[in-house]
Design an enzyme around this catalytic site. Structure first.
Site, PDB file in Angstrom:
ATOM      1  N   ARG A  52       0.774  -1.125   0.064  1.00  0.00           N
ATOM      2  CA  ARG A  52       0.070   0.002  -0.053  1.00  0.00           C
ATOM      3  C   ARG A  52       0.801   1.159   0.139  1.00  0.00           C
ATOM      4  O   ARG A  52       0.249   2.403  -0.249  1.00  0.00           O
ATOM      5  CB  ARG A  52      -0.871  -0.197   1.210  1.00  0.00           C
ATOM      6  CG  ARG A  52      -2.159  -0.850   0.951  1.00  0.00           C
ATOM      7  CD  ARG A  52      -2.610  -1.334   2.277  1.00  0.00           C
ATOM      8  NE  ARG A  52      -1.985  -2.278   3.124  1.00  0.00           N
ATOM      9  CZ  ARG A  52      -2.420  -3.262   3.562  1.00  0.00           C
ATOM     10  NH1 ARG A  52      -3.543  -3.775   3.411  1.00  0.00           N
ATOM     11  NH2 ARG A  52      -1.611  -3.794   4.392  1.00  0.00           N
ATOM     12  N   GLU A 106       5.573 -11.858  13.763  1.00  0.00           N
ATOM     13  CA  GLU A 106       4.948 -12.530  15.050  1.00  0.00           C
ATOM     14  C   GLU A 106       5.364 -14.137  14.799  1.00  0.00           C
ATOM     15  O   GLU A 106       5.946 -14.862  15.758  1.00  0.00           O
ATOM     16  CB  GLU A 106       3.510 -12.363  15.286  1.00  0.00           C
ATOM     17  CG  GLU A 106       3.113 -12.628  16.797  1.00  0.00           C
ATOM     18  CD  GLU A 106       1.680 -12.580  17.101  1.00  0.00           C
ATOM     19  OE1 GLU A 106       0.970 -11.898  16.055  1.00  0.00           O
ATOM     20  OE2 GLU A 106       1.342 -12.618  18.155  1.00  0.00           O
TER      21      GLU A 106
END
Ligand code: 5GP
Length: 180
Positions: A66, A103
């Site tokens: 983006r 993560e």
């Protein structure tokens, strides 16, 4: 201001994406509205201007994916070029590569190692959202390895609870600009 109002009016908050417990800020409707897009681009570009309005950077680096949508518009506003900082495996060799931890597992960002003079060039990094700061931190490291000077990071939204700013202490004070 205009960017803040545009984001407030058009952002879609999606609970449980990409995993349970996360509320994803989907800016797709912001980018699809002409006035909102212009307001957001102007807000991001302000981070690359000095008090006289002139550009203080030589190149805008947009982060996959983006950041590409936004970086090009910001570069046009500032009258400079843009560089797509890509996820691994998209660019032809040779590349400079920076791995970073997610993560679960890891990811990598890449830029061309040839063909673009980055040594000593002043960079504005652009992305939509600053979350944990892992992506921006990797981009800063990558661009610095290429000899560039990262002047500022400009994002539309900062998810403050995720602590990204604390992770970016390598940037000077005022180095992170948030539009909305
Ligand atoms: P970080 O590395 O700071 O944790 O994550 C930042 C990257 O993940 C950005 O490239 C951003 O596009 C994406 N991201 C993380 N959370 C969100 C979110 O809530 N909304 C959007 N639009 N992007 C997010």
């Amino acid at each position: 201001d205009a960017a803040r109002a545009a984001v407030a009016a058009h952002t879609r908050h999606v609970a449980g994406f990409p995993e349970p417990g996360v509320v994803f800020a989907d800016l797709t409707p912001v980018f699809a509205d002409g006035a909102a897009l212009a307001a957001v681009i102007d807000g991001l570009a302000a981070a690359g201007r000095g008090p006289d309005g002139a550009a203080t950077v030589d190149l805008v680096a947009g982060l996959d994916a983006r950041g590409f949508l936004l970086g090009s518009g910001v570069a046009l506003r500032l009258g400079v070029g843009t560089l797509a900082v890509r996820k691994a495996g998209k660019l032809p060799p040779p590349v400079l590569r920076e791995e970073y931890q997610l993560e679960y597992g890891s990811a990598a960002l890449e830029i061309p190692a040839e063909g673009i003079a980055l040594e000593g060039r002043r960079i504005l990094i652009v992305d939509d959202v600053l979350a944990t700061g892992g992506t921006v931190s990797a981009a800063v490291a990558l661009l610095r390895r290429a000899g560039a000077i990262v002047e500022r990071v400009s994002v539309v939204l900062e998810l403050e609870a995720l602590g990204g700013r604390a992770r970016l202490q390598e940037l000077p004070a005022g180095g992170i600009a948030v539009s909305a």
